[in-house]
Structure formats: structure tokens, C-alpha cells
Design a protein around this motif. Structure first.
Motif, PDB file in Angstrom:
ATOM      1  N   PRO A  98     -39.995  26.599 -38.060  1.00 48.02           N
ATOM      2  CA  PRO A  98     -39.713  25.732 -39.687  1.00 48.02           C
ATOM      3  C   PRO A  98     -39.347  24.457 -39.575  1.00 48.02           C
ATOM      4  O   PRO A  98     -38.722  23.719 -38.159  1.00 48.02           O
ATOM      5  N   TYR A  99     -38.698  23.564 -40.700  1.00 47.88           N
ATOM      6  CA  TYR A  99     -37.969  22.058 -40.131  1.00 47.88           C
ATOM      7  C   TYR A  99     -37.415  21.299 -40.740  1.00 47.88           C
ATOM      8  O   TYR A  99     -36.688  21.107 -40.758  1.00 47.88           O
ATOM      9  N   GLY A 100     -36.255  22.809 -41.154  1.00 46.40           N
ATOM     10  CA  GLY A 100     -35.008  22.820 -40.939  1.00 46.40           C
ATOM     11  C   GLY A 100     -34.430  22.414 -42.455  1.00 46.40           C
ATOM     12  O   GLY A 100     -32.809  23.108 -42.402  1.00 46.40           O
ATOM     13  N   ASN A 123     -45.138  15.515 -38.670  1.00 46.07           N
ATOM     14  CA  ASN A 123     -44.403  15.786 -39.220  1.00 46.07           C
ATOM     15  C   ASN A 123     -42.567  15.835 -37.915  1.00 46.07           C
ATOM     16  O   ASN A 123     -42.983  16.578 -37.030  1.00 46.07           O
ATOM     17  N   VAL A 124     -42.059  14.751 -38.350  1.00 46.73           N
ATOM     18  CA  VAL A 124     -41.114  14.832 -36.778  1.00 46.73           C
ATOM     19  C   VAL A 124     -40.324  15.742 -36.790  1.00 46.73           C
ATOM     20  O   VAL A 124     -39.722  16.409 -35.869  1.00 46.73           O
ATOM     21  N   PRO A 125     -39.097  16.820 -38.233  1.00 46.95           N
ATOM     22  CA  PRO A 125     -38.514  17.552 -38.198  1.00 46.95           C
ATOM     23  C   PRO A 125     -39.099  19.051 -37.518  1.00 46.95           C
ATOM     24  O   PRO A 125     -38.221  19.317 -36.852  1.00 46.95           O
ATOM     25  N   ILE A 126     -40.741  19.085 -37.112  1.00 44.29           N
ATOM     26  CA  ILE A 126     -41.113  20.083 -36.735  1.00 44.29           C
ATOM     27  C   ILE A 126     -41.197  19.910 -36.109  1.00 44.29           C
ATOM     28  O   ILE A 126     -40.606  21.163 -34.930  1.00 44.29           O
ATOM     29  N   TYR A 127     -41.264  18.665 -34.760  1.00 46.26           N
ATOM     30  CA  TYR A 127     -41.435  18.566 -33.490  1.00 46.26           C
ATOM     31  C   TYR A 127     -40.307  18.282 -32.692  1.00 46.26           C
ATOM     32  O   TYR A 127     -40.019  18.367 -31.303  1.00 46.26           O
ATOM     33  N   GLN A 128     -38.734  17.632 -33.390  1.00 50.04           N
ATOM     34  CA  GLN A 128     -37.759  18.182 -32.522  1.00 50.04           C
ATOM     35  C   GLN A 128     -37.110  19.602 -33.000  1.00 50.04           C
ATOM     36  O   GLN A 128     -37.070  19.800 -31.894  1.00 50.04           O
ATOM     37  N   ASP A 158     -33.366  15.568 -28.835  1.00 51.37           N
ATOM     38  CA  ASP A 158     -34.713  15.569 -29.721  1.00 51.37           C
ATOM     39  C   ASP A 158     -34.715  14.225 -30.590  1.00 51.37           C
ATOM     40  O   ASP A 158     -35.551  13.860 -31.475  1.00 51.37           O
ATOM     41  N   GLN A 159     -35.054  12.997 -29.396  1.00 53.95           N
ATOM     42  CA  GLN A 159     -34.638  12.207 -29.462  1.00 53.95           C
ATOM     43  C   GLN A 159     -35.423  11.077 -29.174  1.00 53.95           C
ATOM     44  O   GLN A 159     -35.091   9.222 -29.458  1.00 53.95           O
ATOM     45  N   PHE A 160     -35.160  11.236 -27.743  1.00 53.62           N
ATOM     46  CA  PHE A 160     -35.891  10.771 -26.724  1.00 53.62           C
ATOM     47  C   PHE A 160     -37.657   9.692 -26.534  1.00 53.62           C
ATOM     48  O   PHE A 160     -37.241   8.279 -26.157  1.00 53.62           O
ATOM     49  N   TRP A 161     -38.127  10.170 -27.916  1.00 52.13           N
ATOM     50  CA  TRP A 161     -39.470   9.331 -27.879  1.00 52.13           C
ATOM     51  C   TRP A 161     -39.579   8.790 -29.108  1.00 52.13           C
ATOM     52  O   TRP A 161     -40.070   7.771 -28.902  1.00 52.13           O
ATOM     53  N   LEU A 162     -37.893   8.693 -29.615  1.00 49.34           N
ATOM     54  CA  LEU A 162     -38.273   8.392 -31.447  1.00 49.34           C
ATOM     55  C   LEU A 162     -36.865   6.903 -30.663  1.00 49.34           C
ATOM     56  O   LEU A 162     -37.564   5.569 -30.887  1.00 49.34           O
TER      57      LEU A 162
END
Length: 271
Positions: A98-100, A123-128, A158-162
Motif C-alpha cells: 500500500p502507498y498510504g 514510487n517513493v511512498p511505496i518504498y517508504q 523513511d527519509q535517510f536516502w532522500l
């Protein structure tokens, strides 16, 4: 104060240290700044690293920039996928994540997806969500085991790579993808097979291209990544490209530029 020669030697030594592991201490490093003309013709500034694995040789355009660490951005979807499958955080490449449900910058992200679909859509939210499932302890253990960049994941899972603190250089990206291509990362064969299939983006003649783009947005200008490897005639060539992107149109230049550089190095077929 270091002499000009000493500074050049120190820079080359540092760059070589990024390229070489203990088993690659004799790797040959070849600076190809003549290929800056390809960047100039494309209208961008950047760096390119290509590792010819069988020849134990690494080519680089702009040595100092290739050693500079920046956020991996969406290129981290590669290790994130490996870790997700290997830990069971995502059961397999058919599980829908789920993307949220929240509004996203791009409508294409507002869908639940499998990881193969999510990596193609970047898809960023999926990988978060995937990173949250993995959790900090397991994530850190794999980032360490992969020897990925500076290995720092910080406290926001959910942010460290971004946005950091994780950073990686073009040399290190190429080394990582070379180890993935050669099955030298500590993951199961099933995990490797799934991610290998996900990253295949093109075949041309006897060459197969596996790659992922990324955009590091915390810089001015933003920096665009393209990393991966080519399998051709039984040989493996790992690469990493990053460019400054002051304009949105520059995003579309990454892949054609990378292919032109690999054609100049006789790695990717010329149409």
C-alpha cells in the motif's frame, strides 16, 4: 601546503580507495576527461564511472566529482528491494504494497503496487512503507553488510536516502552494482533473482541493461543519478552517472548521455 602534484596524487589515491576492495587492490584506473565533450554536447555537467570487471579496469570522467558523496535518492530502491525480499518484509515480487492513501506529487504514485511496478514508477511512498517494515536495526545491518556509501541511516527510517544522512559516491555506486551483478552481496539466490528481473530495462543484440535512475533533490541544482550494469557477451560492466540538473528538461538527458558514454567505451551497442 601540498604541492599541485601531491594534491593530484592524494585525490587519485582517495578515488582508487573508493573503487578497490581488498581483492581489487591492483585495479587500473583510467581518467577519460576527453569524454567531457559528451557532457558538453548534452549541455550538462557531471561525472561517469564505468568498471570493466573482467579487465579489472575502471574508467572515470571527472575524478574529483566521482569521489564526491551525495544522497542516493531513488537509486537506493535497489538495496531497499534486496533488503525487503531478503528479510521477508515484502513476501515476494507479487505482493501488493500500500502507498498510504495520501495525495502524492505524481498521480502515478497514488496506487498500491508490487515492487516491480513501484521501481518502474520510482514510487517513493511505496518504498517508504517498505523501509518502515524493514525497521532501523535490520536496515542498518544490511547497509553495513553491503558497505553502502557512508553507511549512515540516521534516525528517520523513511527519509535517510532522500535527505540524508546516507550518502554515496559515483565510484561507490558502481562498486555496489558490480557486486550485485556478480552475486557478491550477502542475499539469497531467490532475492537476487527477483531484483535482477526488476532492474532489466532493455536488451539490444547481445547486451542487456540493468539500471535505476534517481534525483537528489536536496541540492541546488538538483543532481540526477543513473546507475546499473551491462551484461554483454559474458562480460559485466558496472556504471554510475550523475549530472547537475538546473532545469527539469535535464532529467531526460541522463539515460541517453549514459548510453553515449558507454558507446564511446565500446560497452553499449551503437544503433
Amino acid at each position: 601546503m601540498l604541492s599541485r602534484w601531491s594534491k593530484t596524487f592524494a585525490l587519485a589515491f582517495t578515488a582508487c580507495a573508493f573503487v578497490m576492495g581488498a581483492s581489487q587492490a591492483h585495479a587500473e584506473l583510467i581518467v577519460r576527461d576527453d569524454l567531457k565533450r559528451v557532457f558538453d554536447e548534452t549541455g550538462v555537467t557531471g561525472t561517469f564511472v564505468l568498471m570493466d570487471i573482467s579487465a579489472d579496469r575502471t574508467y572515470v570522467v571527472d575524478l574529483s566529482r566521482a569521489a564526491r558523496r551525495i544522497h542516493p535518492a531513488s537509486t537506493f530502491k535497489i538495496p531497499n528491494s534486496l533488503i525487503a525480499f531478503d528479510t521477508g518484509a515484502v513476501r515476494d515480487d507479487h505482493e501488493v504494497v500500500p502507498y498510504g492513501g495520501k495525495p502524492q506529487p505524481y498521480k502515478r504514485w497514488e496506487h498500491d503496487m508490487t515492487l516491480p511496478e513501484a521501481i518502474r514508477a520510482s514510487n517513493v511512498p511505496i518504498y517508504q512503507e517498505v523501509a518502515r517494515r524493514i525497521g532501523a536495526e535490520r536496515m542498518q545491518a544490511y547497509v553495513d553488510a553491503f558497505d553502502y556509501g557512508n553507511r549512515q541511516i540516521g534516525s528517520v527510517i523513511d527519509q535517510f536516502w532522500l535527505r540524508g544522512p546516507l550518502e554515496i559516491s559515483a565510484f561507490e555506486e558502481a562498486r555496489f552494482t558490480s557486486r550485485l551483478a556478480l552475486k557478491q552481496l550477502p542475499v539469497t539466490p531467490r532475492t537476487w533473482d527477483r531484483v535482477h528481473r526488476m532492474l532489466l530495462i532493455e536488451k539490444q543484440g547481445d547486451a542487456a541493461l540493468y539500471a535505476k535512475t534517481g534525483v537528489a533533490t536536496e541540492y541546488q541544482p538538483e543532481i540526477g543519478w543513473w546507475v546499473g550494469w551491462v551484461e554483454r557477451a559474458g562480460q559485466v560492466y558496472a556504471f554510475a552517472l550523475n549530472i547537475d540538473m538546473p532545469n527539469e528538461v535535464d532529467m531526460a538527458k541522463r539515460i541517453p548521455l549514459g548510453k553515449r558514454l558507454m558507446q564511446a567505451l565500446a560497452v553499449w551497442p551503437t544503433p
